[in-house]
Design an enzyme around this catalytic site. Structure first.
Site, mmCIF file in Angstrom:
data_model
loop_
_atom_site.group_PDB
_atom_site.id
_atom_site.type_symbol
_atom_site.label_atom_id
_atom_site.label_comp_id
_atom_site.label_asym_id
_atom_site.label_seq_id
_atom_site.Cartn_x
_atom_site.Cartn_y
_atom_site.Cartn_z
ATOM 1 C CG ASN A 15 -0.368 0.051 2.498
ATOM 2 O OD1 ASN A 15 0.714 -0.496 2.693
ATOM 3 N ND2 ASN A 15 -0.994 0.725 3.431
ATOM 4 C CD GLU A 35 8.678 0.818 10.544
ATOM 5 O OE1 GLU A 35 9.605 0.509 9.792
ATOM 6 O OE2 GLU A 35 7.489 0.686 10.229
ATOM 7 C CD GLN A 67 -7.838 -5.149 0.411
ATOM 8 O OE1 GLN A 67 -6.841 -5.743 0.809
ATOM 9 N NE2 GLN A 67 -8.873 -4.919 1.193
ATOM 10 C CD GLU A 107 4.687 0.001 13.120
ATOM 11 O OE1 GLU A 107 3.453 0.075 13.215
ATOM 12 O OE2 GLU A 107 5.468 0.360 14.026
ATOM 13 C CB CYS A 116 -1.676 0.887 8.294
ATOM 14 S SG CYS A 116 -0.376 2.092 8.098
ATOM 15 N N GLY A 129 2.908 -5.176 7.389
ATOM 16 C CA GLY A 129 1.921 -5.956 6.658
ATOM 17 C C GLY A 129 0.794 -6.379 7.570
ATOM 18 C CB SER A 130 -1.759 -8.953 7.122
ATOM 19 O OG SER A 130 -0.938 -10.067 6.875
ATOM 20 C CB VAL A 145 2.104 -12.130 7.221
ATOM 21 C CG1 VAL A 145 3.565 -12.309 6.855
ATOM 22 C CG2 VAL A 145 1.215 -12.733 6.139
ATOM 23 N N GLY A 146 2.467 -11.086 10.240
ATOM 24 C CA GLY A 146 3.338 -10.527 11.282
ATOM 25 C C GLY A 146 3.470 -11.470 12.470
ATOM 26 C CD GLU A 175 -5.977 -3.595 8.365
ATOM 27 O OE1 GLU A 175 -5.430 -4.690 8.165
ATOM 28 O OE2 GLU A 175 -5.340 -2.535 8.518
ATOM 29 C CE LYS A 215 8.108 -11.192 -0.346
ATOM 30 N NZ LYS A 215 7.444 -10.458 -1.440
HETATM 31 P P1 NAD Z 1 0.775 -9.017 3.879
HETATM 32 O O1 NAD Z 1 0.968 -9.386 5.312
HETATM 33 O O2 NAD Z 1 -0.058 -9.919 3.043
HETATM 34 O O3 NAD Z 1 2.183 -8.917 3.133
HETATM 35 C C1 NAD Z 1 3.205 -8.083 3.609
HETATM 36 C C2 NAD Z 1 4.545 -8.605 3.107
HETATM 37 O O4 NAD Z 1 4.794 -9.880 3.707
HETATM 38 C C3 NAD Z 1 4.588 -8.819 1.593
HETATM 39 O O5 NAD Z 1 5.862 -8.465 1.097
HETATM 40 C C4 NAD Z 1 4.374 -10.317 1.474
HETATM 41 O O6 NAD Z 1 4.886 -10.862 0.272
HETATM 42 C C5 NAD Z 1 5.138 -10.817 2.688
HETATM 43 N N1 NAD Z 1 4.775 -12.173 3.139
HETATM 44 C C6 NAD Z 1 3.643 -12.862 2.856
HETATM 45 N N2 NAD Z 1 3.709 -14.088 3.433
HETATM 46 C C7 NAD Z 1 4.890 -14.155 4.092
HETATM 47 C C8 NAD Z 1 5.521 -15.153 4.898
HETATM 48 N N3 NAD Z 1 4.948 -16.340 5.126
HETATM 49 N N4 NAD Z 1 6.723 -14.861 5.452
HETATM 50 C C9 NAD Z 1 7.301 -13.664 5.254
HETATM 51 N N5 NAD Z 1 6.761 -12.694 4.485
HETATM 52 C C10 NAD Z 1 5.563 -12.934 3.917
HETATM 53 O O7 NAD Z 1 0.213 -7.517 3.874
HETATM 54 P P2 NAD Z 1 -0.237 -6.654 2.613
HETATM 55 O O8 NAD Z 1 -1.543 -7.202 2.117
HETATM 56 O O9 NAD Z 1 0.888 -6.500 1.661
HETATM 57 O O10 NAD Z 1 -0.471 -5.216 3.285
HETATM 58 C C11 NAD Z 1 -1.664 -4.837 3.910
HETATM 59 C C12 NAD Z 1 -1.497 -4.878 5.413
HETATM 60 O O11 NAD Z 1 -0.395 -4.075 5.809
HETATM 61 C C13 NAD Z 1 -2.693 -4.308 6.157
HETATM 62 O O12 NAD Z 1 -3.000 -5.138 7.242
HETATM 63 C C14 NAD Z 1 -2.187 -2.963 6.654
HETATM 64 O O13 NAD Z 1 -2.833 -2.477 7.797
HETATM 65 C C15 NAD Z 1 -0.763 -3.270 6.904
HETATM 66 N N6 NAD Z 1 0.030 -2.034 6.952
HETATM 67 C C16 NAD Z 1 0.475 -1.594 8.161
HETATM 68 C C17 NAD Z 1 1.219 -0.424 8.251
HETATM 69 C C18 NAD Z 1 1.725 0.065 9.574
HETATM 70 O O14 NAD Z 1 2.681 0.824 9.574
HETATM 71 N N7 NAD Z 1 1.144 -0.330 10.690
HETATM 72 C C19 NAD Z 1 1.502 0.289 7.086
HETATM 73 C C20 NAD Z 1 1.027 -0.186 5.869
HETATM 74 C C21 NAD Z 1 0.302 -1.359 5.814
#
Ligand code: NAD
Length: 484
Positions: A152, A465, A331, A250, A284, A228-229, A232-233, A386, A175
């Protein structure tokens, strides 16, 4: 022999092709292919980490002037090319052209900020409790850091991880998210010409389950910074704990925006529309729960509907578009499923939430109109999970106290907003909101690059961050004792 123009991975200063490529589509126009990007495998991760490990001894002890100059070069080139890079970003992610250029501008400023920060890294000198001994407390680079970023903010989020990582002497393997390889590749290409030695910065594109997983589990990686999500986090935190890696996460949000009876209605509506729907709600920090006190509630709903009727949903690159397409088919499906969930839960769809198959020029894309639910209640799934799209729901509450309790009643804690003309409530809210970032009479989305960014509860894990607080994650502290 491959060249950078093949959109390959950058490993040890070389552009390497993977076994396959993936096409990257423009969500405003599915017939427009942005590019074909290499999909690396675990072997690319191994090679990138090896290169970063080999580069680390020299880079981590290199002069800070060299690091500062390289970061400044990157920032200057990004700013000089902000229109071109912003258009690429808008074309592949779907935010509007001005939003894309704004994000790229921010990334340029981040690199320039950290060009200065690496000159300012300071330590402490203290006397020992034992006479004749001196103590120095210094910060050192962490090592090889893996950076995993979402789709995003395709340029700004990589920038706010890469810049402090390099500034403080770490080596990097980035990555990026598959959906936005074009922006990540363009950024890597700029970094590759900035004067940074081969191996210090590496780009590995490919699937998250392959590349991300290999990076998180690689013994040569000392720290992982992930955005990310939540799902995954959480898995990354568990894997990283097994090998005692430093982790910074994050994640998601369900950000509240309170509107009190005493608010300026026009200002409140504008900031709600801005933070709920601009960038297609894919931030986010977007506000998705609009918590409104009962005195202003009917006027607020009517004013929101009137303002939302003026929003133009169209091709991200077209001048005058307010809301671009959703970034991907999956999405879009998720957003529309939550429209159905909200209706089934008994909320009223006040406006929007419709699929638009085409742009005004007839191009097929992932368009939907921004949606507002009224008469929603805090326990509904649309108010707890979310959605990550242009969907907001309004909750009517009695007074400020109920509004604050409702705002804090969430597993997330990234950003929270209050619209009011009362200094008393503004002061109380800043202290009692359970979120990492608080906005008074401002949209929840929209933050500065030189101050800390992050949240609480399920939104963030680990050090903050950005700004000078970034050194917390990207350095490790050493305490040295010397007998005089
Ligand atoms: P996602 O978790 O699907 O992917 C994020 C990253 O993780 C991508 O590069 C993806 O390829 C990688 N990934 C996927 N599976 C993995 C695994 N098993 N091991 C390691 N890496 C893996 O998230 P998304 O759909 O790309 O982004 C949307 C999410 O990000 C939303 O939940 C949003 O709230 C969050 N976000 C948070 C912030 C913040 O600062 N808090 C900022 C932007 C987005």
């Amino acid at each position: 022999m491959t060249t950078s123009q093949d959109f390959n991975n950058l490993i040890n200063g070389e552009w390497l092709a993977g076994p396959s490529t993936a096409p990257n589509l423009n969500p405003s126009n599915l017939a427009d292919v942005v590019g074909h990007y290499t999909q690396g495998g675990a072997d690319h991760v191994n090679a990138a980490v090896a290169a970063a490990q080999a580069a680390f001894p020299a880079w981590s002890t290199s002069g800070i002037q060299a690091r500062s100059d390289a970061l400044d070069n990157i920032g200057r080139e990004i700013l000089a090319r902000k229109e071109e890079l912003g258009i690429l970003l808008a074309r592949e992610e779907g935010k509007t052209r001005p939003e894309g250029i704004g994000e790229v501008t921010r990334a340029g400023h981040i690199f320039k900020f950290f060009a200065g920060e690496c000159l300012r890294l300071s330590g402490e000198t203290l006397p020992s409790v034992r006479p004749g001994i001196g103590i120095d407390i210094t910060r050192e680079p962490v090592g090889v850091v893996g950076l995993i970023t979402p789709w995003n903010f395709p340029v700004a989020i990589p920038a706010w991880k890469i810049a402090p990582a390099l500034a403080f002497g770490n080596c990097v393997v980035l990555k990026p998210a598959d959906l936005v390889s074009g922006s990540a590749w363009a950024l890597a290409e700029i970094i590759s010409r900035s004067g940074i030695p081969a191996g210090v910065f590496n780009l590995v594109m490919g699937r998250g389950s392959v590349i991300g997983d290999a990076l998180v589990n690689h013994p040569g990686v000392t720290a992982i910074s992930f955005t990310g999500s939540v799902g995954v986090g959480g898995r990354i935190a568990q894997s990283a704990a097994q090998s005692f890696k430093k982790v910074q996460l994050e994640m998601g949000g369900k950000n509240p925006q309170i509107v009190l009876d005493d608010a300026n209605l026009t200002q409140a509506v504008e900031l709600c529309v801005q933070s709920s729907f601009f960038s297609t709600g894919q931030r986010c920090t977007a506000s998705s729960r609009l918590i409104v006190t009962e005195g202003i509630y009917p006027a607020f709903i009517e004013a929101m509907k009137a303002r939302m009727a003026t929003l133009k949903v169209d091709d991200a690159l077209k001048m005058g578009t307010d809301i671009g397409p959703v970034s991907s088919e999956s999405q879009l499906a998720q957003n529309l499923s939550y429209i159905a969930i909200g209706k089934a839960e008994g909320a009223t769809l006040a406006c929007g939430g419709e699929r638009l198959p085409r742009s005004s020029e007839g191009h097929e894309g992932y368009y939907m109109t921004p949606a507002l639910f009224s008469e929603s209640t805090p326990e509904m799934r649309i108010n707890r999970e979310e959605i990550f799209g242009p969907v907001a729901s309004v909750i009517c509450v009695k007074d400020y106290e109920e509004a604050l309790a409702t705002a804090n009643d969430t597993p997330f804690g990234l950003a929270a907003g209050l619209a009011t003309t009362s200094l008393k409530y503004a002061t109380h809210f800043k202290r009692h909101s359970q979120s990492g970032m608080v906005m008074v009479n401002l949209p929840t989305a929209g933050v500065d690059y030189h101050v800390p960014f992050g949240g609480r509860k399920g939104s963030s894990y680990g050090p903050r961050e950005q700004g000078k607080y970034a050194q917390e994650f990207f350095t490790t502290v050493k305490t040295a004792y010397t007998l005089a």
